[in-house]
Enzyme design. Structure first.
Site, PDB file in Angstrom:
ATOM      1  N   LYS A  30       0.833  -1.221   0.000  1.00 23.00           N
ATOM      2  CA  LYS A  30       0.000   0.000   0.000  1.00 23.00           C
ATOM      3  C   LYS A  30       0.858   1.257   0.000  1.00 23.00           C
ATOM      4  CE  LYS A  30      -1.822   1.797   3.953  1.00 23.00           C
ATOM      5  NZ  LYS A  30      -1.514   3.234   4.036  1.00 23.00           N
ATOM      6  N   ASN A  31       1.870   1.274   0.872  1.00 25.63           N
ATOM      7  CA  ASN A  31       2.647   2.505   1.027  1.00 25.63           C
ATOM      8  C   ASN A  31       3.592   2.770  -0.138  1.00 25.63           C
ATOM      9  OD1 ASN A  31       1.322   2.942   3.371  1.00 25.63           O
ATOM     10  ND2 ASN A  31       3.058   2.542   4.730  1.00 25.63           N
ATOM     11  N   ARG A 100      -5.020  10.593   3.701  1.00 29.17           N
ATOM     12  CA  ARG A 100      -3.911  11.496   3.979  1.00 29.17           C
ATOM     13  C   ARG A 100      -2.868  11.464   2.873  1.00 29.17           C
ATOM     14  NH1 ARG A 100      -1.026  14.346   7.797  1.00 29.17           N
ATOM     15  NH2 ARG A 100       1.031  13.973   6.969  1.00 29.17           N
ATOM     16  N   CYS A 124      -5.031  12.795  12.510  1.00 22.64           N
ATOM     17  CA  CYS A 124      -5.718  11.513  12.479  1.00 22.64           C
ATOM     18  C   CYS A 124      -5.539  10.869  13.838  1.00 22.64           C
ATOM     19  CB  CYS A 124      -5.198  10.640  11.356  1.00 22.64           C
ATOM     20  SG  CYS A 124      -3.554  10.069  11.634  1.00 22.64           S
ATOM     21  N   ARG A 129       0.124  14.767  12.785  1.00 26.23           N
ATOM     22  CA  ARG A 129       0.669  14.571  11.453  1.00 26.23           C
ATOM     23  C   ARG A 129       0.743  15.859  10.622  1.00 26.23           C
ATOM     24  NH1 ARG A 129      -1.205   8.785   9.187  1.00 26.23           N
ATOM     25  NH2 ARG A 129       0.838   8.861   8.238  1.00 26.23           N
ATOM     26  N   PRO A 130       1.610  16.791  11.044  1.00 32.08           N
ATOM     27  CA  PRO A 130       1.760  18.033  10.284  1.00 32.08           C
ATOM     28  C   PRO A 130       2.421  17.786   8.919  1.00 32.08           C
ATOM     29  CG  PRO A 130       3.421  17.895  12.013  1.00 32.08           C
ATOM     30  CD  PRO A 130       2.521  16.703  12.183  1.00 32.08           C
ATOM     31  N   ILE A 131       2.425  18.813   8.053  1.00 30.29           N
ATOM     32  CA  ILE A 131       3.104  18.676   6.755  1.00 30.29           C
ATOM     33  C   ILE A 131       4.148  19.780   6.575  1.00 30.29           C
ATOM     34  CG2 ILE A 131       1.321  17.383   5.529  1.00 30.29           C
ATOM     35  CD1 ILE A 131       0.486  20.142   4.305  1.00 30.29           C
ATOM     36  N   ASP A 132       4.635  20.308   7.717  1.00 26.38           N
ATOM     37  CA  ASP A 132       5.617  21.398   7.660  1.00 26.38           C
ATOM     38  C   ASP A 132       6.884  20.998   6.885  1.00 26.38           C
ATOM     39  OD1 ASP A 132       5.825  19.636   9.929  1.00 26.38           O
ATOM     40  OD2 ASP A 132       7.451  20.877  10.679  1.00 26.38           O
ATOM     41  N   LEU A 133       7.285  19.722   6.973  1.00 27.64           N
ATOM     42  CA  LEU A 133       8.517  19.298   6.292  1.00 27.64           C
ATOM     43  C   LEU A 133       8.309  19.291   4.773  1.00 27.64           C
ATOM     44  CD1 LEU A 133       9.453  16.381   8.710  1.00 27.64           C
ATOM     45  CD2 LEU A 133      10.532  18.629   8.608  1.00 27.64           C
ATOM     46  N   ASP A 313       4.514   0.917  12.019  1.00 29.78           N
ATOM     47  CA  ASP A 313       3.289   0.270  11.540  1.00 29.78           C
ATOM     48  C   ASP A 313       3.122  -1.154  12.077  1.00 29.78           C
ATOM     49  OD1 ASP A 313       2.625   2.551  10.208  1.00 29.78           O
ATOM     50  OD2 ASP A 313       3.061   1.810   8.197  1.00 29.78           O
ATOM     51  N   ILE A 335       7.784   7.417  16.659  1.00 25.60           N
ATOM     52  CA  ILE A 335       7.411   8.110  15.415  1.00 25.60           C
ATOM     53  C   ILE A 335       6.131   8.925  15.586  1.00 25.60           C
ATOM     54  CG2 ILE A 335       6.957   7.855  12.929  1.00 25.60           C
ATOM     55  CD1 ILE A 335       9.769   6.925  13.691  1.00 25.60           C
ATOM     56  N   ARG A 405      -8.481  -0.297   4.609  1.00 24.91           N
ATOM     57  CA  ARG A 405      -7.622   0.706   3.947  1.00 24.91           C
ATOM     58  C   ARG A 405      -6.295   0.078   3.512  1.00 24.91           C
ATOM     59  NH1 ARG A 405      -5.873   4.868   7.574  1.00 24.91           N
ATOM     60  NH2 ARG A 405      -4.653   5.261   5.731  1.00 24.91           N
TER      61      ARG A 405
HETATM   62  C1  UD1 Z   1       4.338   6.982   6.031  1.00 20.15           C
HETATM   63  C2  UD1 Z   1       3.455   5.756   5.909  1.00 20.15           C
HETATM   64  C3  UD1 Z   1       2.947   5.331   7.272  1.00 20.15           C
HETATM   65  C4  UD1 Z   1       4.117   5.123   8.239  1.00 20.15           C
HETATM   66  C5  UD1 Z   1       5.013   6.365   8.268  1.00 20.15           C
HETATM   67  C6  UD1 Z   1       6.272   6.180   9.103  1.00 20.15           C
HETATM   68  C7  UD1 Z   1       2.471   6.031   3.709  1.00 20.15           C
HETATM   69  C8  UD1 Z   1       1.243   6.252   2.914  1.00 20.15           C
HETATM   70  N1  UD1 Z   1       2.330   6.075   5.049  1.00 20.15           N
HETATM   71  O1  UD1 Z   1       3.524   8.032   6.538  1.00 20.15           O
HETATM   72  O2  UD1 Z   1       2.235   4.099   7.126  1.00 20.15           O
HETATM   73  O3  UD1 Z   1       3.617   4.898   9.541  1.00 20.15           O
HETATM   74  O4  UD1 Z   1       5.428   6.702   6.916  1.00 20.15           O
HETATM   75  O5  UD1 Z   1       6.992   5.089   8.644  1.00 20.15           O
HETATM   76  O6  UD1 Z   1       3.536   5.774   3.176  1.00 20.15           O
HETATM   77  N2  UD1 Z   1       6.163  14.792  10.264  1.00 20.15           N
HETATM   78  C9  UD1 Z   1       6.224  16.133  10.558  1.00 20.15           C
HETATM   79  N3  UD1 Z   1       6.117  17.027   9.537  1.00 20.15           N
HETATM   80  C10 UD1 Z   1       5.937  16.626   8.230  1.00 20.15           C
HETATM   81  C11 UD1 Z   1       5.882  15.255   7.940  1.00 20.15           C
HETATM   82  C12 UD1 Z   1       5.991  14.352   8.987  1.00 20.15           C
HETATM   83  O7  UD1 Z   1       6.383  16.519  11.720  1.00 20.15           O
HETATM   84  O8  UD1 Z   1       5.858  17.502   7.351  1.00 20.15           O
HETATM   85  C13 UD1 Z   1       6.255  13.816  11.373  1.00 20.15           C
HETATM   86  C14 UD1 Z   1       4.963  12.975  11.505  1.00 20.15           C
HETATM   87  O9  UD1 Z   1       3.976  13.641  12.258  1.00 20.15           O
HETATM   88  C15 UD1 Z   1       5.484  11.723  12.179  1.00 20.15           C
HETATM   89  C16 UD1 Z   1       6.888  11.573  11.559  1.00 20.15           C
HETATM   90  O10 UD1 Z   1       7.249  12.862  11.064  1.00 20.15           O
HETATM   91  O11 UD1 Z   1       5.587  11.944  13.548  1.00 20.15           O
HETATM   92  C17 UD1 Z   1       6.963  10.559  10.456  1.00 20.15           C
HETATM   93  O12 UD1 Z   1       6.070  10.918   9.414  1.00 20.15           O
HETATM   94  P1  UD1 Z   1       6.309  10.510   7.902  1.00 20.15           P
HETATM   95  O13 UD1 Z   1       7.570   9.739   7.769  1.00 20.15           O
HETATM   96  O14 UD1 Z   1       6.121  11.721   7.060  1.00 20.15           O
HETATM   97  O15 UD1 Z   1       5.087   9.523   7.659  1.00 20.15           O
HETATM   98  P2  UD1 Z   1       4.041   9.544   6.477  1.00 20.15           P
HETATM   99  O16 UD1 Z   1       4.735   9.773   5.180  1.00 20.15           O
HETATM  100  O17 UD1 Z   1       2.891  10.399   6.848  1.00 20.15           O
END
Ligand code: UD1
Length: 424
Positions: A30-31, A100, A124, A129-133, A313, A335, A405
């Site tokens: 899936k991922n 997401r 969620c 789960r911010p997207i600042d990065l 996961d 995480i 999902r």
């Molecule tokens: C992906 C996987 C998810 C897995 C996760 C970690 C998919 C669809 N989902 O999620 O199943 O659990 O990797 O292996 O591939 N973070 C920030 N800012 C950001 C982005 C992330 O602070 O802009 C934080 C998140 O809140 C979290 C950590 O970084 O605490 C890891 O997130 P990330 O690696 O981005 O996970 P996803 O890509 O959302």
């Protein structure tokens, strides 16, 4: 994330206590599949993905792609996609709250159209789960981002290749930046990026469509931009988390199972824990056999970290194994800040688990007992299925839509392994 109203097909009835035995093939990941679906926006030609399973996340992503003019249809067990005739559309909250992973489209749309408008995804059940990065990375490439009324208006008309160093190796941010930079003139270098196998798969897909990317699987990726991507055929990697779930189920319930399409390099941290627990593991080509014929030993300290370490996961599925093994285990989630949703349900079933901050302290018990329990997210749901399979008596698991999902017909897979489980 919005809760779905409970209905009959959203429950599993499990009569636990049976050992698992038999043979399964691991489904497509899936991922890995989701970012690849998003990346087809960039392809000027037909794309064929060899395998397709109707996970609700895939169905949802295909609906968004259809809105963006990307046609897709299932054929011969795979999926055809065609982004010729695609269009740039706003992606509102009604989509980003459902899935997401729709945030991956930000990089793909910016690459293709140099502009994108997407709703800020909601939090969620496992954390904010911010997207600042993602945003910071795109800004480093010259994207102007305006946030208004929960929408992100991104203008990439002055985007330039360059160096981006992530503050944390986010999987999603790495993937979004790879997609965007693959069609950006010049060389872009991404540093401190995620090393997950799904990143390697995305690199392989983009390269198969004409991109020039190297380094995935290490902490630096170099992307030489090409004017556009073409179509082609691709086989997405097997799902290491689904494989891990079945292995942990057999370890917890006891039994003897074999999985095909297993990649040991994707699951080294799990294999090491299973061996320490006293499971018998045999690997041959892309096959794994796991035998567990007695109560296993707890592994005292398990922590989740980015790949190659133990994956977040699989944190709930391994918690279930530890909760019925001999001894104690300290399980630390590094995480996501809120990923212990299964604990109250497991405690209802007789598990002894205490949560303090990011740590769960597990004291192994001999037995779990069937109960009415509720999944709060996808992987929590998968772990609770294992708990139900192990428990004495009947378990009714609610909120199975979370599991759908990421696991294709989970009840049928476990029936194949001899479990007494059905959807009601
Ligand atoms: C992906 C996987 C998810 C897995 C996760 C970690 C998919 C669809 N989902 O999620 O199943 O659990 O990797 O292996 O591939 N973070 C920030 N800012 C950001 C982005 C992330 O602070 O802009 C934080 C998140 O809140 C979290 C950590 O970084 O605490 C890891 O997130 P990330 O690696 O981005 O996970 P996803 O890509 O959302």
């Amino acid at each position: 994330m919005k809760e779905k109203t409970d209905c009959l097909s959203d429950k599993l009835l499990i009569f636990g206590g049976k050992k698992l035995s038999g043979h399964l093939q691991v489904d497509v990941s899936k991922n890995a599949y989701l970012p690849i679906l998003a990346a087809t926006v960039l392809c000027d030609g037909e794309v064929f993905l060899d395998d397709y399973i109707p996970l609700t996340d895939f169905v949802c992503m295909r609906e968004i792609l259809a809105k963006l003019g990307v046609k897709s249809y299932e054929t011969n067990g795979g999926l055809y996609l065609d982004a010729r005739g695609g269009k740039n559309e706003k992606i509102g909250f009604e989509w980003t709250q459902k899935i997401r992973a729709s945030i991956f489209l930000l990089g793909a749309l910016l690459g293709k159209y140099k502009t994108a408008c997407i709703s800020y995804p909601g939090g969620c059940n496992i954390g904010s789960r911010p997207i600042d990065l993602h945003i910071k990375g795109l800004k480093s490439l010259g994207v102007k981002v305006l946030e208004r009324h929960g929408m992100l208006y991104c203008d990439g008309s002055e985007m330039k290749c360059g160096k981006v160093c992530l503050d944390f190796p986010s999987v999603g941010a790495t993937e979004s930046l790879m997609m965007c930079a693959s069609v950006l003139k010049g060389t872009t270098v991404l540093k401190n990026i995620a090393k997950e196998p799904e990143i390697v798969d995305l690199q392989n897909f983009l390269n198969a469509m004409g991109a020039k990317i190297s380094g995935a699987g290490t902490d630096q990726i170099v992307i030489k931009g090409v004017p556009k991507l073409h179509g082609g055929q691709f086989s997405v990697m097997p799902d290491r988390i689904v494989a891990g779930t079945y292995l942990l189920a057999a370890a917890t319930c006891g039994g003897d199972i074999t999985l095909d399409r297993f990649v040991p390099e994707h699951n080294e941290s799990l294999l090491s824990i299973l061996k320490q627990s006293a499971c018998k593991i045999t690997l041959k080509n892309d096959m794994i056999r796991l035998k567990a014929d007695k109560r296993l030993k707890c592994v005292e300290n398990i922590q989740t970290f980015p790949f190659p370490f133990f994956p977040t996961d699989l944190q709930t599925p391994i918690m279930v194994l530890e909760s019925v093994s001999k001894g104690h285990c300290k399980l630390q989630e590094n995480i996501f800040e809120n990923r212990f949703g299964a604990v109250p349900e497991l405690v209802k079933m007789g598990a002894k688990i205490v949560v303090e901050g990011r740590c769960a302290y597990v004291e192994g018990v001999e037995k779990l007992y069937g109960a009415d329990i509720f999944a709060t997210d996808l992987r929590c749901g998968a772990g609770l299925v294992i708990a139900g399979l192990k428990a004495e008596g009947f378990t009714t698991l609610h909120n199975v839509h979370y599991i759908d999902r990421g696991y294709d017909k989970i009840e049928q897979k476990f029936q194949t392994l001899g479990a007494d489980i059905r959807r009601i």
